[in-house]
Design a protein around this motif. Structure first.
Motif, PDB file in Angstrom:
ATOM      1  N   LEU A  53       0.747  -1.255  -0.029  1.00 57.20           N
ATOM      2  CA  LEU A  53       0.044  -0.097   0.107  1.00 57.20           C
ATOM      3  C   LEU A  53       0.832   1.223  -0.095  1.00 57.20           C
ATOM      4  CD1 LEU A  53      -2.880  -0.954   2.603  1.00 57.20           C
ATOM      5  CD2 LEU A  53      -2.738  -0.968   0.122  1.00 57.20           C
ATOM      6  N   ARG A  54       0.401   2.298  -0.665  1.00 55.30           N
ATOM      7  CA  ARG A  54       0.890   3.700  -0.326  1.00 55.30           C
ATOM      8  C   ARG A  54       0.054   4.288   0.320  1.00 55.30           C
ATOM      9  NH1 ARG A  54       1.348   6.580  -5.910  1.00 55.30           N
ATOM     10  NH2 ARG A  54      -0.293   7.691  -4.898  1.00 55.30           N
ATOM     11  N   VAL A  55       0.373   4.846   1.483  1.00 54.77           N
ATOM     12  CA  VAL A  55      -0.687   5.896   2.485  1.00 54.77           C
ATOM     13  C   VAL A  55       0.137   6.926   2.890  1.00 54.77           C
ATOM     14  CG1 VAL A  55      -1.636   5.485   4.657  1.00 54.77           C
ATOM     15  CG2 VAL A  55      -1.408   3.415   3.376  1.00 54.77           C
ATOM     16  N   ASN A  56      -0.543   7.952   2.167  1.00 51.16           N
ATOM     17  CA  ASN A  56      -0.038   9.329   2.587  1.00 51.16           C
ATOM     18  C   ASN A  56      -1.190  10.381   2.776  1.00 51.16           C
ATOM     19  OD1 ASN A  56      -0.757   9.905   0.037  1.00 51.16           O
ATOM     20  ND2 ASN A  56       1.105   9.444  -0.876  1.00 51.16           N
ATOM     21  N   GLU A  57      -0.747  11.596   3.225  1.00 49.88           N
ATOM     22  CA  GLU A  57      -1.891  12.681   3.427  1.00 49.88           C
ATOM     23  C   GLU A  57      -2.530  12.977   2.211  1.00 49.88           C
ATOM     24  OE1 GLU A  57      -2.138  17.151   5.382  1.00 49.88           O
ATOM     25  OE2 GLU A  57      -0.272  16.056   5.218  1.00 49.88           O
ATOM     26  N   ALA A  58      -3.926  12.967   2.146  1.00 52.30           N
ATOM     27  CA  ALA A  58      -4.541  13.386   1.097  1.00 52.30           C
ATOM     28  C   ALA A  58      -4.442  14.712   0.890  1.00 52.30           C
ATOM     29  CB  ALA A  58      -6.126  12.984   1.276  1.00 52.30           C
ATOM     30  N   THR A  59      -4.240  15.177  -0.451  1.00 51.62           N
ATOM     31  CA  THR A  59      -3.962  16.573  -0.785  1.00 51.62           C
ATOM     32  C   THR A  59      -5.454  17.243  -0.983  1.00 51.62           C
ATOM     33  OG1 THR A  59      -3.848  15.944  -3.168  1.00 51.62           O
ATOM     34  CG2 THR A  59      -1.621  16.228  -1.663  1.00 51.62           C
ATOM     35  N   ALA A  60      -5.455  18.618  -1.200  1.00 52.63           N
ATOM     36  CA  ALA A  60      -6.697  19.134  -1.528  1.00 52.63           C
ATOM     37  C   ALA A  60      -7.450  18.909  -2.564  1.00 52.63           C
ATOM     38  CB  ALA A  60      -6.266  20.781  -1.784  1.00 52.63           C
ATOM     39  N   GLU A  61      -8.928  18.813  -2.609  1.00 51.60           N
ATOM     40  CA  GLU A  61      -9.611  18.370  -3.681  1.00 51.60           C
ATOM     41  C   GLU A  61      -9.255  18.927  -4.911  1.00 51.60           C
ATOM     42  OE1 GLU A  61     -12.342  16.349  -3.338  1.00 51.60           O
ATOM     43  OE2 GLU A  61     -11.737  15.971  -1.259  1.00 51.60           O
ATOM     44  N   ARG A  62      -9.503  18.445  -6.141  1.00 54.52           N
ATOM     45  CA  ARG A  62      -9.216  18.850  -7.603  1.00 54.52           C
ATOM     46  C   ARG A  62     -10.452  19.738  -7.878  1.00 54.52           C
ATOM     47  NH1 ARG A  62      -5.437  14.143 -10.090  1.00 54.52           N
ATOM     48  NH2 ARG A  62      -4.341  13.693  -8.332  1.00 54.52           N
ATOM     49  N   SER A  63     -10.789  20.664  -7.485  1.00 55.17           N
ATOM     50  CA  SER A  63     -12.037  21.207  -7.913  1.00 55.17           C
ATOM     51  C   SER A  63     -12.112  22.004  -9.242  1.00 55.17           C
ATOM     52  CB  SER A  63     -12.668  22.195  -6.775  1.00 55.17           C
ATOM     53  OG  SER A  63     -11.593  23.320  -6.749  1.00 55.17           O
ATOM     54  N   GLY A  64     -10.798  22.133  -9.814  1.00 54.33           N
ATOM     55  CA  GLY A  64     -10.890  22.839 -11.024  1.00 54.33           C
ATOM     56  C   GLY A  64     -10.837  22.142 -12.009  1.00 54.33           C
ATOM     57  N   ARG A  65     -10.878  20.727 -12.050  1.00 53.97           N
ATOM     58  CA  ARG A  65     -11.004  19.957 -13.214  1.00 53.97           C
ATOM     59  C   ARG A  65     -12.198  19.669 -13.759  1.00 53.97           C
ATOM     60  NH1 ARG A  65      -8.079  14.474 -11.714  1.00 53.97           N
ATOM     61  NH2 ARG A  65      -8.588  13.930 -13.849  1.00 53.97           N
TER      62      ARG A  65
END
Length: 125
Positions: free
Chosen positions: A73-85
């Motif tokens: 598994l790759r577990v890391n902090e979730a980044t901000a939502e990609r609302s501009g896509r």
């Protein structure tokens, strides 16, 4: 609340398996396992939201690289939502401005073969 990204999941991984794996780290507020629109199976990643940020930090430290379903598994902090896509998986060319991307139409290209373009440049056509 704090959210972690879990990547490199097997397509057979269930929400219940993720809850069981992450529960020892702390109280889980939500497990989001996105499904593929066409096949209906998981897309190979998930988001786990913890009630406390300390639990998320502990999960990243202990479970990054851990094995689940034969995969590391790759577990890391979730980044901000990609609302501009743009939605729907396609490109958006509408809007003000020119050129590429969401700001304008696609770039124009001359029609015809390369030979015709060279001929016009030399004044033969």
């Amino acid at each position: 609340m704090s959210k972690v990204f879990v990547g490199n999941l097997s397509f057979n991984t269930t929400k219940e398996e993720l809850e069981a794996l992450f529960a020892p780290m702390g109280e889980i507020a939500e497990v989001f396992l996105p499904l593929d629109r066409d096949s209906g199976r998981p897309r190979g990643f998930a988001f786990v939201t913890f009630a406390a940020s300390e639990s998320a930090v502990e999960a990243i430290q202990k479970l990054d690289g851990a094995e689940l379903g034969g995969r590391n598994l790759r577990v890391n902090e979730a980044t901000a939502e990609r609302s501009g896509r743009p939605g729907g998986g396609g490109r958006s060319f509408g809007g003000p401005g020119g050129g590429r991307g969401p700001g304008g139409p696609p770039p124009s290209r001359p029609k015809g073969s390369r030979r015709n373009i060279r001929g016009r440049k030399r004044g033969f056509a």
